[in-house]
Design an enzyme around this catalytic site. Structure first.
Site, short mmCIF file in Angstrom:
data_model
loop_
_atom_site.label_atom_id
_atom_site.label_comp_id
_atom_site.label_asym_id
_atom_site.label_seq_id
_atom_site.Cartn_x
_atom_site.Cartn_y
_atom_site.Cartn_z
CG ASP A 15 -1.61 1.30 1.49
OD1 ASP A 15 -1.64 2.13 0.56
OD2 ASP A 15 -2.15 1.49 2.59
CE LYS A 76 -0.69 7.47 -3.59
NZ LYS A 76 -1.36 6.72 -2.54
CD GLU A 181 -4.72 4.14 -2.22
OE1 GLU A 181 -5.61 4.92 -1.85
OE2 GLU A 181 -3.57 4.52 -2.53
CG ASP A 207 -8.80 5.12 1.63
OD1 ASP A 207 -8.26 5.75 2.56
OD2 ASP A 207 -8.15 4.44 0.81
P1 AMP Z 1 -3.01 7.40 5.39
O1 AMP Z 1 -2.80 8.36 4.23
O2 AMP Z 1 -4.16 6.50 5.24
O3 AMP Z 1 -1.75 6.74 5.85
O4 AMP Z 1 -3.48 8.33 6.61
C1 AMP Z 1 -2.61 9.17 7.28
C2 AMP Z 1 -3.43 10.25 7.96
O5 AMP Z 1 -4.20 9.68 9.02
C3 AMP Z 1 -2.56 11.33 8.55
O6 AMP Z 1 -3.11 12.61 8.27
C4 AMP Z 1 -2.66 11.03 10.04
O7 AMP Z 1 -2.50 12.21 10.80
C5 AMP Z 1 -4.05 10.48 10.15
N1 AMP Z 1 -4.25 9.65 11.35
C6 AMP Z 1 -3.56 8.54 11.72
N2 AMP Z 1 -4.01 8.06 12.88
C7 AMP Z 1 -4.99 8.89 13.28
C8 AMP Z 1 -5.85 8.95 14.42
N3 AMP Z 1 -5.75 8.06 15.42
N4 AMP Z 1 -6.75 9.96 14.49
C9 AMP Z 1 -6.85 10.89 13.52
N5 AMP Z 1 -6.07 10.89 12.42
C10 AMP Z 1 -5.16 9.91 12.30
#
Ligand code: AMP
Length: 530
Positions: A15, A76, A181, A207
């Site tokens: 991923d 990306k 995804e 997502d």
């Molecule tokens: P991804 O692109 O799916 O890896 O998501 C990353 C995003 O999720 C970032 O902006 C993080 O700050 C947010 N994130 C990760 N864990 C949490 C959480 N427990 N609560 C709120 N936002 C989160």
């Protein structure tokens, strides 16, 4: 489907997230999400260049304060785009590293590396990240890995998919399949529920990541996953929520100290890191503190923020997240009551305020959170990798080989016809792979005639939903020369062949002469219209 052989060893599922990346593999009859040497299941999608080495993930982040302009994140988002793309212009303004226009308007990232100025494409930087993910899996398995399934956002264009394939090749990986995804997440979810005998499941995949937001409706029936519709917003995610908190505290600092930190990149970056951490805490606690020593001109900054205030600062953005949900339902011609399961994916889907709005939208339906939202996509990619390489063959309990994936095209694909009109050949949300043929009538052709009386027919391929091609994206063009025909009318058949990886081949054939010409749409031809 790729050959099912073990000659090339195991394949992994990656991923490739905007903010974090994750790698999974099939072992002992199930998916394992592999932890890095730091013990984390996800790796920060960040690459840093120093005088002596290249760092990826946490080690890159840990030195960012000393080396801001040579620490690259978000690469990306540049894949498959041109430098003059409005999106690239808007987003790169806020990056501490430099991006310039390279050959064919390709965005190039400029860094100091081992004492020299170097330029890297987004594909090259992404390949460094893919190498890291491969190494994490190799360390775990103790064997070399040559093949991978890599995921891309649901709304990715052909050139973004092609760019991801190129990044894989640069990383020494044979990318055996690119999958969206949400499809991967639905696949992970489908496995989780494979014992269910309900017959059919409509799954809405929500997502919400760091920088992008994708909603998809996936139909699962008799082991076949079909993405019915996709919607989303490429400009919405956790970073926007961080922004709101940063602005709030910049304002608070100004009021308390009569000083504006908004022009100090280092102070802003430290504040942003603290805000992101606070935001995560607020997903499980109702209040948290921000503490930054010597934030600006020797002044320490201490403050608190409640979950309620965080939600208030972002309520319009949270509400905006519901629009693509409705759009996706409309596109799939479904009512919200036809959705059996709502699956949460992406770190930002953990935010209680977002979950509440989503649950309210679906009239109180329980949301599916059983699969870790950070790992669900890599999980599904690992499942797909196992299917494609027959890794699960020995496992009698596994029904993996019975599963099939069907994806859809996120944007309509068509040709320019006379008057700049978009003639759609493959409508948005058509299941991939697909093939469409048309005979171009004379009144549709865009022609020019040279001095030898030779006619050139201009074939211009676009993606987008607008009726005028000038408002859509030009993907590629070619000219088809026909000799002067007695009747003056060539019989031109144009075929759109959208392959399983989302790579588009457009070919034209003159039925009277048998002459053929084709293009494969990839980044070389990709131009984003401004
Ligand atoms: P991804 O692109 O799916 O890896 O998501 C990353 C995003 O999720 C970032 O902006 C993080 O700050 C947010 N994130 C990760 N864990 C949490 C959480 N427990 N609560 C709120 N936002 C989160």
């Amino acid at each position: 489907m790729a050959g099912k052989d073990d000659d090339d060893g195991p394949a992994i599922g990656i991923d490739l997230g905007t903010t974090y990346s994750c790698v999974g593999l099939w072992q002992h009859g199930r998916v394992e999400i592999v932890a890095s040497e730091q013990g984390d299941q996800t790796t920060l999608s960040c690459v840093a260049f120093t005088d002596s080495e290249r760092l990826v993930g946490d080690p890159a982040k840990n030195q960012v304060a000393r080396n801001t302009s040579n620490t690259v994140f978000d690469a990306k988002r540049l894949i498959g785009r041109t430098f003059s793309d409005k999106f690239v212009q808007a987003i790169s303004k806020f990056w501490p590293f430099k991006v310039i226009s390279g050959p064919r308007d390709k965005p190039m990232i400029v860094v100091q590396y081992k004492g020299k100025e170097r330029q890297f494409s987004a594909e090259q930087v992404t390949s460094m990240l893919l190498i890291k993910m491969r190494e994490i899996a190799e360390d775990h398995l103790g064997t070399t890995i040559k093949r991978a399934v890599v995921t891309v956002p649901a709304c990715s264009t052909d050139s973004q998919r092609q760019g991801t394939m190129d990044a894989g090749a640069l990383a020494g990986l044979n990318v055996i399949r690119i999958i969206p995804e949400p499809t991967a997440a639905a696949m992970a979810y489908g496995l989780d529920k494979k014992a269910s005998s309900s017959g059919e499941e409509n799954v809405l995949v929500f997502d919400l990541g760091g920088g992008t937001f994708d909603v998809s409706i996936v139909n699962v029936a008799k082991g076949i996953f079909e993405v019915k519709a996709v919607a989303g917003d490429t400009h919405l995610g956790g970073e926007d929520f961080d922004d709101r908190m940063v602005k709030h505290f910049v304002q608070q600092f100004k009021i308390k100290n009569r000083k504006d930190i908004s022009n100090n990149p280092r102070a802003l970056r430290r504040l942003r890191t603290a805000c992101e951490k606070a935001k995560r805490t607020l997903s499980s606690a109702v209040q948290t503190t921000i503490e930054i020593d010597c934030l600006y001109e020797g002044i320490d900054f201490y403050s608190t923020i409640t979950r309620a205030l965080f939600e208030q600062l972002n309520i319009d953005l949270f509400s905006k997240c519901m629009e693509p949900v409705q759009k996706c339902l409309n596109d799939a011609r479904m009512d919200k009551s036809s959705i059996h399961s709502v699956v949460l994916v992406g770190g930002s889907s953990r935010i209680p305020g977002v979950q509440q709005l989503l649950q309210d939208f679906f009239n109180g339906k329980e949301l599916c959170k059983s699969i870790n939202p950070d790992e669900a996509v890599a999980y599904g990619a690992a499942v797909q990798a196992a299917i494609l390489t027959g890794q699960d063959c020995d496992n009698e309990n596994s029904k993996l080989t019975d599963l099939l994936l069907l994806d859809v095209t996120p944007l309509s694909l068509g040709l320019e016809t006379l008057g700049g009109v978009m003639s759609v050949r493959i409508p948005r949300n058509t299941t991939i792979p697909t093939k469409m043929e048309m005979v171009l009538s004379e009144h549709q052709m865009i022609k020019s005639i040279d001095s030898d009386n030779k006619t050139s027919i201009h074939i211009q391929v676009y993606e987008g939903e607008r009726t005028r091609t000038r408002d859509n994206n030009l993907l590629g063009r070619f000219e088809f020369c026909v000799p002067p025909a007695p009747s003056g009318v060539p019989q031109l058949t144009v075929t759109f062949d959208l392959e399983v990886n989302g790579i588009l081949v457009v070919s034209a054939e003159d039925k009277t002469t048998g002459q053929k010409k084709k293009i494969t749409v990839n980044k070389r031809f990709y131009i984003t219209k401004q």
